[in-house]
Scaffold this motif. Structure first.
Motif, short mmCIF file in Angstrom:
data_model
loop_
_atom_site.label_atom_id
_atom_site.label_comp_id
_atom_site.label_asym_id
_atom_site.label_seq_id
_atom_site.Cartn_x
_atom_site.Cartn_y
_atom_site.Cartn_z
N TRP A 40 -25.70 -56.82 28.82
CA TRP A 40 -25.86 -55.44 29.27
C TRP A 40 -26.75 -54.68 28.28
N PRO A 41 -28.05 -54.98 28.29
CA PRO A 41 -28.95 -54.42 27.26
C PRO A 41 -29.15 -52.92 27.36
N LEU A 42 -28.75 -52.30 28.47
CA LEU A 42 -28.93 -50.85 28.62
C LEU A 42 -27.85 -50.05 27.88
N LEU A 43 -26.83 -50.71 27.37
CA LEU A 43 -25.77 -50.01 26.65
C LEU A 43 -26.36 -49.27 25.45
N ASP A 44 -26.05 -47.97 25.34
CA ASP A 44 -26.57 -47.14 24.25
C ASP A 44 -25.44 -46.24 23.77
N GLN A 45 -24.67 -46.71 22.81
CA GLN A 45 -23.53 -45.96 22.31
C GLN A 45 -23.95 -44.68 21.60
N ASP A 46 -25.10 -44.72 20.93
CA ASP A 46 -25.56 -43.51 20.25
C ASP A 46 -25.87 -42.41 21.26
N LYS A 47 -26.42 -42.78 22.41
CA LYS A 47 -26.68 -41.80 23.45
C LYS A 47 -25.39 -41.13 23.91
N SER A 48 -24.33 -41.92 24.11
CA SER A 48 -23.05 -41.34 24.51
C SER A 48 -22.53 -40.39 23.45
N ARG A 49 -22.70 -40.75 22.18
CA ARG A 49 -22.24 -39.85 21.11
C ARG A 49 -23.05 -38.56 21.08
N ARG A 50 -24.34 -38.63 21.37
CA ARG A 50 -25.15 -37.40 21.44
C ARG A 50 -24.62 -36.47 22.53
N TYR A 51 -24.29 -37.02 23.67
CA TYR A 51 -23.79 -36.20 24.77
C TYR A 51 -22.42 -35.62 24.43
N ALA A 52 -21.57 -36.42 23.79
CA ALA A 52 -20.26 -35.90 23.35
C ALA A 52 -20.44 -34.80 22.31
N LEU A 53 -21.43 -34.98 21.43
CA LEU A 53 -21.70 -33.98 20.40
C LEU A 53 -22.17 -32.67 21.03
N ALA A 54 -22.96 -32.76 22.10
CA ALA A 54 -23.41 -31.54 22.78
C ALA A 54 -22.22 -30.76 23.31
N VAL A 55 -21.21 -31.45 23.78
CA VAL A 55 -19.99 -30.78 24.26
C VAL A 55 -19.27 -30.11 23.10
N MET A 91 -28.65 -30.71 28.57
CA MET A 91 -29.47 -31.63 29.35
C MET A 91 -30.67 -30.90 29.95
N ALA A 92 -30.44 -29.69 30.44
CA ALA A 92 -31.52 -28.92 31.07
C ALA A 92 -32.64 -28.60 30.08
N THR A 93 -32.28 -28.27 28.85
CA THR A 93 -33.28 -27.91 27.84
C THR A 93 -33.86 -29.13 27.13
N GLY A 94 -33.18 -30.26 27.23
CA GLY A 94 -33.59 -31.45 26.49
C GLY A 94 -33.03 -31.51 25.09
N GLU A 95 -32.24 -30.52 24.69
CA GLU A 95 -31.70 -30.49 23.33
C GLU A 95 -30.79 -31.68 23.04
N VAL A 96 -30.11 -32.19 24.06
CA VAL A 96 -29.21 -33.32 23.85
C VAL A 96 -29.95 -34.54 23.32
N ASP A 97 -31.24 -34.65 23.66
CA ASP A 97 -32.01 -35.83 23.25
C ASP A 97 -32.36 -35.78 21.76
N ALA A 98 -32.34 -34.60 21.18
CA ALA A 98 -32.75 -34.45 19.78
C ALA A 98 -31.57 -34.47 18.82
N LEU A 99 -30.35 -34.53 19.34
CA LEU A 99 -29.18 -34.53 18.47
C LEU A 99 -29.06 -35.85 17.72
N ASP A 100 -28.34 -35.81 16.61
CA ASP A 100 -28.06 -37.00 15.81
C ASP A 100 -26.68 -37.50 16.21
N GLY A 101 -26.61 -38.63 16.88
CA GLY A 101 -25.33 -39.14 17.35
C GLY A 101 -24.32 -39.36 16.25
N ASP A 102 -24.78 -39.68 15.05
CA ASP A 102 -23.85 -39.89 13.94
C ASP A 102 -23.13 -38.61 13.55
N ALA A 103 -23.72 -37.45 13.88
CA ALA A 103 -23.07 -36.19 13.56
C ALA A 103 -21.77 -36.00 14.34
N PHE A 104 -21.59 -36.76 15.41
CA PHE A 104 -20.32 -36.70 16.14
C PHE A 104 -19.15 -37.05 15.22
#
Length: 394
Positions: free
Chosen positions: A275-290, A368-381
């Motif tokens: 499952w090469p599409l798995l991206d745990q850091d992406k999930s953490r960025r989205y959780a961090l945005a919340v 997501m609308a602004t794109g800010e979620v893409d610039a977050l640091d997932g480790d900051a979660f």
């Protein structure tokens, strides 16, 4: 999240008692003296009103039926290329997500402020506000389906072992059913096979119930339409008295705990070949945005701002949860665990927790609308505190 969890709490904060000053209330009730949770019958009317009042912005569809014949709804709003699927009440006694989604749909369906317009132009939100209406009407975690009915729906399983997550009774109700949040498989074309049963808590589920099949089908239809689903959010409840450990709000009851997919050691390394599409850091960025959105909205002193990380040791592994199956297909997935079950608290606490969930979701949608979620640091979660827990079962 948890049906009948006994939570480890300090002696000064036992359920049924007021807690120490500054920690908020931990008083619960087996028979709360309030009404106001949206029932299945009310849900259809609410969605119809939202759709009508939106003048075409919100589209409501019946996408399936529960085992007992209740409609399963989606409500879609926005025309953006970024797709967010949010499902609530897959555990029937966990309802704040339903109320929060109705609030968001009303707002996006009728408001004309710049933030709303930005969201509508950049995000497509698809909400499933009541994924387990049969369990909801019984105020219990599980759905309702007998193993005989499972075999009727899947004749190839006749005489096989029952799936490990099918139970003959649950939450004090003598009716069989599934914990639907174990009935998912990353293979979106999977057909149940007798040799795969009964399965194991760490492994994928089998799509044995119509409710989980419907959620899967909605996800696949969005994949087909957009090419991918950016994110999937799963709204749940947890114990009522868990307290943050560390940080500015040490000792406060956590309002919302957040998580990324539980896929075992080394960030799901064992899954990445298949499952090469798995991206745990992406999930953490989205959780961090919340989490950041909740904190920024309420300030550090508000009890609503006590967001943190959910129970997630390195070895935690539940491939059969929807958030795991969809993450393996490339979506960021975020678990919300709001404090307390839907029958734990009275009207005031209910309103506060619904508000907290709605704020968190709205923060993610706008990020997501602004794109800010893409610039977050997932480790900051991981800078957010965790809490004292006792065997969570999301």
């Amino acid at each position: 999240m948890l049906g009948a969890l006994i939570v480890a709490t300090p002696a000064s904060a036992a359920p049924g008692d007021a807690t120490a000053p500054g920690q908020g209330t931990c008083k619960t009730s087996d028979e709360p003296q309030f009404s106001g949770w949206t029932s299945y019958e009310q849900l259809g009317s609410e969605l119809e009103n939202i759709e009508n009042n939106s003048k075409g912005r919100v589209q409501v569809d019946v996408v399936g039926q529960s085992e007992l014949g209740r409609d399963l709804y989606t409500a879609r709003v926005g025309t953006g290329e970024r797709v967010l699927l949010v499902q609530s009440a897959i555990h029937g006694n966990e309802r704040t997500g339903t109320e929060a989604l109705l609030g968001i749909l009303k707002k996006l369906g009728s408001s004309d402020d710049p933030v709303t317009q930005r969201v509508l132009e950049n995000v497509t939100l698809v909400a499933m506000p009541m994924a387990n209406p049969d369990g909801g009407e019984l105020n219990r975690r599980m759905n309702v389906i007998s193993w005989d009915e499972v075999e009727r729906r899947h004749p190839q399983l006749e005489g096989s072992n029952r799936a490990w997550y099918h139970q003959l009774t649950g939450d004090g109700i003598d009716l069989p059913g599934f914990d639907l949040n174990r009935d998912f498989n990353a293979d979106l074309d999977y057909v149940p096979q007798p040799g795969d049963l009964p399965g194991d808590p760490k492994d994928a589920g089998f799509y044995l119930s119509p409710e989980s099949q419907t959620i899967r089908d909605v996800y696949v239809s969005l994949q087909d339409e957009f090419g991918n689903v950016d994110a999937v959010v799963d709204l749940h409840h947890m114990g009522p008295c868990d307290q943050q450990t560390g940080g500015e709000q040490d000792g406060r009851h956590i309002s919302v705990a957040l998580d990324y997919p539980p896929l075992g050691i080394n960030d799901g390394a064992a899954y990445k070949e298949d499952w090469p599409l798995l991206d745990q850091d992406k999930s953490r960025r989205y959780a961090l945005a919340v989490a950041d959105g909740i904190k920024d909205s309420y300030g550090t002193q508000s009890p609503l701002a006590a967001a943190g990380r959910y129970f997630h040791p390195d070895e935690r592994e539940y491939a059969g949860q929807g958030r795991s199956a969809f993450a393996l297909n490339g979506s960021a997935t975020v678990l919300f665990e709001v404090r307390g079950q839907s029958d734990d608290f009275g009207q005031k606490m209910k309103g506060m927790l619904v508000q907290s969930v709605q704020t968190g979701l709205e923060s993610l949608i706008d990020s997501m609308a602004t794109g800010e979620v893409d610039a977050l640091d997932g480790d900051a979660f991981f800078d957010y505190p965790d809490y004292g827990w006792d065997s969570p079962q999301d």
